[in-house]
Design an enzyme around this catalytic site. Structure first.
Site, PDB file in Angstrom:
ATOM      1  N   LYS A  82     -28.805  39.853  39.538  1.00  0.00           N
ATOM      2  CA  LYS A  82     -28.349  40.805  40.559  1.00  0.00           C
ATOM      3  C   LYS A  82     -29.528  41.634  41.054  1.00  0.00           C
ATOM      4  CE  LYS A  82     -23.898  43.144  40.368  1.00  0.00           C
ATOM      5  NZ  LYS A  82     -23.181  44.166  39.595  1.00  0.00           N
TER       6      LYS A  82
HETATM    7  C1  E4P Z   1     -19.902  45.096  40.432  1.00  0.00           C
HETATM    8  O1  E4P Z   1     -20.667  44.202  40.628  1.00  0.00           O
HETATM    9  C2  E4P Z   1     -20.205  46.500  40.757  1.00  0.00           C
HETATM   10  O2  E4P Z   1     -21.348  46.939  40.108  1.00  0.00           O
HETATM   11  C3  E4P Z   1     -19.013  47.364  40.435  1.00  0.00           C
HETATM   12  O3  E4P Z   1     -17.846  46.746  40.909  1.00  0.00           O
HETATM   13  C4  E4P Z   1     -19.133  48.787  40.938  1.00  0.00           C
HETATM   14  O4  E4P Z   1     -17.911  49.439  40.732  1.00  0.00           O
HETATM   15  P1  E4P Z   1     -17.754  51.034  40.846  1.00  0.00           P
HETATM   16  O5  E4P Z   1     -17.980  51.418  42.265  1.00  0.00           O
HETATM   17  O6  E4P Z   1     -16.362  51.298  40.384  1.00  0.00           O
HETATM   18  O7  E4P Z   1     -18.800  51.615  39.943  1.00  0.00           O
END
Ligand code: E4P
Length: 253
Positions: A82
Site C-alpha cells: 500500500k
Molecule cells: C483501509 O484500507 C483503510 O485504511 C481504512 O478503511 C480506513 O478506515 P478509517 O477511515 O475508518 O480509518
C-alpha cells in the site's frame, strides 16, 4: 463484491476466515499500532491464513518507499503493498508495480486521484468513503463515480471501498459496483444479522422438534426419546432396568 476485513487483529481475521466469507485483509499503520504486534511478524501471521493482505509503507520519500515496498512484498506472496496517493507514493508505486508487485493506492478521495492511481498501474485503488462522509461529502458517490469512470475508460485497477463504517456502506458499495469492500470486524458481524432470519430459524427448529415429539408419541405411546433427549432417556431406562426401545427400522424387520 469481495469482502475484506479492515483490521490487523489476528483473532478477528481467524474468526472471519472460519466463516468462509472474506477474501482479504487491509491494514494501515493505525491498525497495526492498535493490534500491538511487530509489523512484520503480524503481517506474516495474517498471510498464513488469508490471501490479499495489504501492508502499508511508512517511509516518506519515494526512494525509501521503493526499498520498503520491496521488503514488504518479500515477506509473503500474499502481500499487496500500500502506498499513499501523494507524488512520492505514486512514483514509488509505479516502480514497484513495474517490478510485478501488486500495489494498493490508499487515501484516495476523488475521481481524478483514482485516475492517477490507475496511471501508475495500481492493482487496487482505495477511496475512503467514511472519511468523506465525515467532512459532509458523499463518500459513496465518489466510489460510484470512480467505478463509472474506470468502466468508461476500460481501466482494470480494482476499486476497493474503504473507510466503511456501517452495513449501509457495504450495500451502497456493492450497488455502486465496487470490486471490494473492506470493513471492520464489527460491521462484518452485522451483515449476518436480520430479525427475520433469527425468528425464522427459531421457529423451524421448534416446529421440527414438536413434529418429532408428536410422531414419537404415536409410535410408542410417548416413551420414544428424541435425539436431544437420548442422554436423559438412557439414564431413565437404566434406572428402570428395562431393555432400550428398538429403533423404528429395526422394529419393522
Ligand atoms: C483501509 O484500507 C483503510 O485504511 C481504512 O478503511 C480506513 O478506515 P478509517 O477511515 O475508518 O480509518
Amino acid at each position: 463484491m469481495k469482502l475484506f476485513l479492515d483490521t490487523a487483529i489476528y483473532e478477528e481475521i481467524q474468526q472471519a476466515v472460519s466463516w468462509g466469507v472474506i477474501d482479504g485483509v487491509t491494514t494501515n499503520p493505525t491498525l497495526i499500532a492498535k493490534a500491538g504486534h511487530d509489523h512484520e511478524e503480524q503481517v506474516k501471521r495474517i498471510c498464513q491464513i488469508i490471501g490479499n493482505v495489504s501492508a502499508e509503507v511508512v517511509s516518506e520519500k519515494a526512494d525509501d518507499m521503493i526499498v520498503e515496498g520491496r521488503r514488504l512484498a518479500a515477506w509473503h506472496k500474499n502481500v499487496i503493498v500500500k502506498v499513499p496517493l501523494t507524488t512520492e507514493g505514486l512514483a514509488a508505486g509505479k516502480v514497484l508495480a513495474g517490478e510485478g508487485i501488486r500495489i494498493n493506492v490508499t487515501l484516495c478521495f476523488s475521481v481524478n486521484q483514482a485516475l492517477l492511481a490507475a496511471a501508475i498501474g495500481a492493482y487496487i485503488v482505495s477511496p475512503f468513503a467514511g472519511r468523506l462522509d465525515d467532512i459532509n461529502e458523499d463518500g459513496m458517490r465518489v466510489v460510484a463515480d470512480i467505478v463509472a469512470a474506470y468502466r468508461q475508460q476500460e481501466i482494470k485497477t480494482k476499486v476497493l471501498a474503504a473507510s466503511i463504517r456501517n452495513p449501509m456502506h457495504v450495500t451502497q458499495a456493492a450497488l455502486a459496483g465496487a470490486d471490494i469492500g473492506t470493513m471492520p470486524f464489527g460491521v462484518l458481524k452485522m451483515l449476518f444479522l436480520h430479525p427475520l432470519t433469527e425468528a425464522g430459524q427459531k421457529k423451524f427448529l421448534e416446529d421440527y422438534r414438536q413434529a418429532r415429539a408428536a410422531s414419537g408419541s404415536k409410535a410408542d405411546g410417548g416413551t420414544r426419546a428424541q435425539p436431544d433427549e437420548r442422554g436423559e432417556y438412557r439414564k431413565t431406562q437404566e434406572a428402570k432396568s428395562v431393555p432400550p426401545v428398538r429403533s423404528e427400522a429395526a422394529a419393522k424387520r
